[in-house]
Design a protein around this motif. Sequence first.
Motif, short mmCIF file in Angstrom:
data_model
loop_
_atom_site.label_atom_id
_atom_site.label_comp_id
_atom_site.label_asym_id
_atom_site.label_seq_id
_atom_site.Cartn_x
_atom_site.Cartn_y
_atom_site.Cartn_z
N PHE A 1 1.19 -0.97 0.23
CA PHE A 1 -0.21 -0.05 0.09
C PHE A 1 0.96 1.03 -0.03
O PHE A 1 1.91 1.38 1.15
CB PHE A 1 -1.21 0.59 1.08
N ASN A 2 1.19 1.81 -0.91
CA ASN A 2 1.65 3.20 -1.12
C ASN A 2 0.65 4.30 -0.95
O ASN A 2 -0.29 4.66 -1.50
CB ASN A 2 2.09 3.55 -2.91
N ILE A 3 1.19 5.18 -0.37
CA ILE A 3 0.96 7.07 0.08
C ILE A 3 2.06 7.69 -0.28
O ILE A 3 3.03 7.83 0.16
CB ILE A 3 0.66 7.08 1.33
N GLU B 1 -0.74 13.65 -2.14
CA GLU B 1 -1.98 13.24 -1.88
C GLU B 1 -2.49 11.68 -3.04
O GLU B 1 -3.56 11.88 -2.76
CB GLU B 1 -2.89 14.74 -3.14
N ASN B 2 -1.30 10.91 -3.20
CA ASN B 2 -1.79 9.71 -3.45
C ASN B 2 -1.46 8.69 -3.60
O ASN B 2 -1.15 8.86 -2.50
CB ASN B 2 -0.93 10.08 -5.10
N MET B 3 -3.02 7.66 -3.92
CA MET B 3 -2.64 6.06 -2.82
C MET B 3 -2.74 5.59 -3.45
O MET B 3 -3.45 5.89 -4.48
CB MET B 3 -3.43 6.56 -1.88
N GLY B 4 -2.67 3.86 -3.58
CA GLY B 4 -2.92 3.28 -4.35
C GLY B 4 -1.42 1.83 -3.64
O GLY B 4 -1.50 1.63 -2.78
N ILE B 5 -1.50 0.78 -4.63
CA ILE B 5 -1.90 -0.50 -4.66
C ILE B 5 -0.58 -1.25 -5.15
O ILE B 5 -0.97 -1.05 -6.35
CB ILE B 5 -2.81 -1.86 -4.09
N ALA B 6 0.85 -1.55 -4.52
CA ALA B 6 1.33 -1.69 -5.58
C ALA B 6 1.63 -3.29 -5.53
O ALA B 6 1.88 -4.05 -4.50
CB ALA B 6 2.84 -1.03 -5.52
N MET B 7 1.65 -4.01 -6.80
CA MET B 7 1.61 -5.44 -6.34
C MET B 7 3.49 -6.49 -6.81
O MET B 7 3.27 -5.37 -8.58
CB MET B 7 0.51 -6.23 -7.15
N LYS B 8 3.79 -6.79 -6.22
CA LYS B 8 5.72 -7.05 -7.35
C LYS B 8 5.42 -8.56 -7.60
O LYS B 8 5.16 -9.88 -6.61
CB LYS B 8 6.40 -6.64 -6.32
N PHE B 9 6.13 -9.15 -8.21
CA PHE B 9 5.76 -10.44 -9.06
C PHE B 9 7.37 -10.84 -8.74
O PHE B 9 8.34 -10.67 -8.41
CB PHE B 9 5.39 -10.72 -10.51
#
Length: 157
Positions: free
Chosen positions: A144-146, A149-157
């Motif tokens: 979970f990245n903040i 003012e932006n938030m997001g979910i990063a998925m690493k393989f």
Amino acid sequence: MRKIIVVIAVILFGSVAFNAQEIEMKKVWGGYQFLQDGKMLNVKNMQEIMKNNQEALDLISSAKSNQNWALALGAAGGFLVGYPLGTSIGGGDPQWALAGAGAALIVASIPIIKGFNKKASKAVELYNAGISSTSYKFNPSFHFNIQGENMGIAMKF
């Protein structure tokens, strides 16, 4: 937005729930130690894990029978050796024939435990071969990245 959250949740929980893990065998004194995700497994756990692979389940069930017999013979042999030794240390008149019979039971348990090791390792090999290579190598991590003012979910393989 709601659809995106649902899709991400399905991917997250789906990859965790259906991600079959390989069982690792580690050689230790007297046999093997079985691990999955760093947790040590006993034969009962392995039977539960292998219930979807009938051939591996049959082998691990047979291995469990060998383990039970070896444990019973070894325990009885240990008692029969220990009792005369304790009597001797205590100053009594030991019956060394019991110690001989106990030693024979201990020796008889050795090939049975070797059979357990052989069957259990073969069951693990069958189980691991039955897992598709992509299912256990696909191990994504989510973060979970903040940033500002932006938030997001990063998925690493």
